[in-house]
Write a protein that holds these residues in place. Structure first.
Motif, short mmCIF file in Angstrom:
data_model
loop_
_atom_site.label_atom_id
_atom_site.label_comp_id
_atom_site.label_asym_id
_atom_site.label_seq_id
_atom_site.Cartn_x
_atom_site.Cartn_y
_atom_site.Cartn_z
N LYS A 188 0.83 -1.21 0.00
CA LYS A 188 0.00 0.00 0.00
C LYS A 188 0.86 1.25 0.00
O LYS A 188 0.57 2.22 -0.70
N MET A 189 1.94 1.24 0.79
CA MET A 189 2.81 2.40 0.88
C MET A 189 3.53 2.66 -0.45
O MET A 189 3.79 3.81 -0.80
N GLN A 190 3.85 1.62 -1.20
CA GLN A 190 4.54 1.79 -2.48
C GLN A 190 3.69 2.53 -3.50
O GLN A 190 4.22 3.22 -4.37
N HIS A 191 2.37 2.40 -3.37
CA HIS A 191 1.47 3.03 -4.33
C HIS A 191 1.15 4.47 -3.97
O HIS A 191 0.49 5.16 -4.74
N LEU A 192 1.61 4.93 -2.80
CA LEU A 192 1.37 6.32 -2.41
C LEU A 192 2.45 7.22 -3.00
O LEU A 192 3.60 6.81 -3.16
N SER A 193 2.06 8.45 -3.26
CA SER A 193 3.05 9.43 -3.70
C SER A 193 3.92 9.81 -2.50
O SER A 193 3.53 9.58 -1.35
N PRO A 194 5.08 10.41 -2.72
CA PRO A 194 5.93 10.82 -1.59
C PRO A 194 5.19 11.74 -0.61
O PRO A 194 5.37 11.63 0.60
N GLU A 195 4.35 12.64 -1.14
CA GLU A 195 3.59 13.54 -0.26
C GLU A 195 2.58 12.76 0.58
O GLU A 195 2.41 13.02 1.76
N GLU A 196 1.89 11.81 -0.05
CA GLU A 196 0.91 10.99 0.67
C GLU A 196 1.60 10.15 1.74
O GLU A 196 1.07 9.99 2.84
N ARG A 197 2.77 9.60 1.42
CA ARG A 197 3.53 8.82 2.39
C ARG A 197 3.91 9.65 3.60
O ARG A 197 3.78 9.22 4.73
N GLU A 198 4.38 10.86 3.34
CA GLU A 198 4.79 11.74 4.43
C GLU A 198 3.59 12.12 5.29
O GLU A 198 3.68 12.15 6.52
N TRP A 204 0.38 9.08 11.79
CA TRP A 204 0.68 8.01 12.74
C TRP A 204 1.62 8.46 13.84
O TRP A 204 1.53 8.01 14.97
N ARG A 205 2.54 9.39 13.52
CA ARG A 205 3.41 9.94 14.57
C ARG A 205 2.57 10.66 15.62
O ARG A 205 2.80 10.54 16.81
N GLU A 206 1.60 11.43 15.16
CA GLU A 206 0.72 12.17 16.07
C GLU A 206 -0.11 11.20 16.92
O GLU A 206 -0.28 11.42 18.11
#
Length: 114
Positions: free
Chosen positions: A81-91, A97-99
């Motif tokens: 799932k993460m591979q299909h996200l753009s760099p902005e979406e990943r960030e 999740w950090r929050e």
């Protein structure tokens, strides 16, 4: 002749797990009876009690994982799932999740409907 080899494979596949359980049960019984009566002053146990302890520990603690199984499957699915996200979406995903994880379970702010 090839059919016989295939048949033997299936026989081993069905015989191995019960044989492993029987062997592990014997090991648990032996270790219990050799160690715990002297160390803790408990009674010796029978073979069937040892099997009961194994089953109970499986129920309570979910042990006996001979492979990583479902955990690996979930991690692999998340990576896909993460591979299909753009760099902005990943960030953005990581930030959310950090929050969520930063404050811990009991330190989360209460959400109110505004």
């Amino acid at each position: 002749m090839n059919h016989n080899k295939h048949k033997k494979g299936w026989i081993l596949l069905f015989l191995c797990p019960p044989l492993i359980l029987l062997g592990v049960t014997w090991i648990v019984m032996s270790l219990w009876n050799c160690l715990l009566p002297d160390i803790l002053g408990v009674k010796s146990i029978t073979y069937w009690q040892a099997m009961g302890i194994l089953i109970l520990s499986k129920i309570l603690f979910g042990g006996f994982h001979f492979g990583k199984g479902m955990r690996d499957f979930k991690e692999r699915k998340m990576r896909e799932k993460m591979q299909h996200l753009s760099p902005e979406e990943r960030e953005k995903f990581k930030e959310v999740w950090r929050e969520k994880c930063a404050g811990g379970f009991f330190n989360r702010p209460n959400k109110t409907n505004e």
